[in-house]
Design an enzyme around this catalytic site. Sequence first.
Site, PDB file in Angstrom:
ATOM      1  N   PHE A  74       2.613  -7.817 -10.422  1.00 40.68           N
ATOM      2  CA  PHE A  74       2.723  -7.058  -9.181  1.00 40.68           C
ATOM      3  C   PHE A  74       2.572  -7.908  -7.928  1.00 40.68           C
ATOM      4  CE2 PHE A  74       0.847  -4.344 -12.496  1.00 40.68           C
ATOM      5  CZ  PHE A  74       1.970  -3.573 -12.749  1.00 40.68           C
ATOM      6  N   HIS A  75       3.006  -9.138  -7.982  1.00 43.69           N
ATOM      7  CA  HIS A  75       2.960  -9.999  -6.816  1.00 43.69           C
ATOM      8  C   HIS A  75       4.366 -10.487  -6.486  1.00 43.69           C
ATOM      9  CE1 HIS A  75      -1.415 -10.869  -8.088  1.00 43.69           C
ATOM     10  NE2 HIS A  75      -1.377  -9.880  -7.234  1.00 43.69           N
ATOM     11  N   ALA A  76       5.267  -9.556  -6.326  1.00 38.27           N
ATOM     12  CA  ALA A  76       6.645  -9.934  -6.020  1.00 38.27           C
ATOM     13  C   ALA A  76       6.692 -10.684  -4.691  1.00 38.27           C
ATOM     14  CB  ALA A  76       7.518  -8.687  -5.944  1.00 38.27           C
TER      15      ALA A  76
END
Length: 166
Positions: free
Chosen positions: A101-103
């Site tokens: 979840f760290h795009a």
Amino acid sequence: PMMNPDPYSAIMIGNQPCRPTSRGHLSIRSSNPFAHPAIHPNYLSTDSDIAAIIDAARAVQKIVATPSMQGLITEEMAPVLSEMSDQDIIDDFRKRSGTVFHASCTCMMGPDPKTAVVDETLKVHGIQGLRVVDASIFPQVTSGNTNAPAMMVGAKGADLIMRDVN
């Protein structure tokens, strides 16, 4: 289920490639600003990324085979790396891995509108009055958590916006 503790003692060894070479893209689905974009991450789309996953899995296999680790391990859960081919590893990785979840890097910052989305002031090339102020402007994936760099981008973006307003 992944967030619930297992009902037994266990260890897990994994890997997280810090410099993937695969590049995805986003595309607009509609003129409706509330419509979600189409996201195409293209994970493991380069030979380099595939080789990195296989190399990491084989390194884990060597670690698990050390006497120190063998003294701790009573049984291995499936899939067992020593029984997997390189293709099995990639297939399993594709099936079970995911983003943390760290795009980032989807609106890369840079001076050239042909290769970057925003300029050094975070303004979108060719569109007046539009800035992007988040981790998507990173020109390259960070090796660590994106939280602090994203906050720095936010602070810098706020300063730039306030400078233009005043």
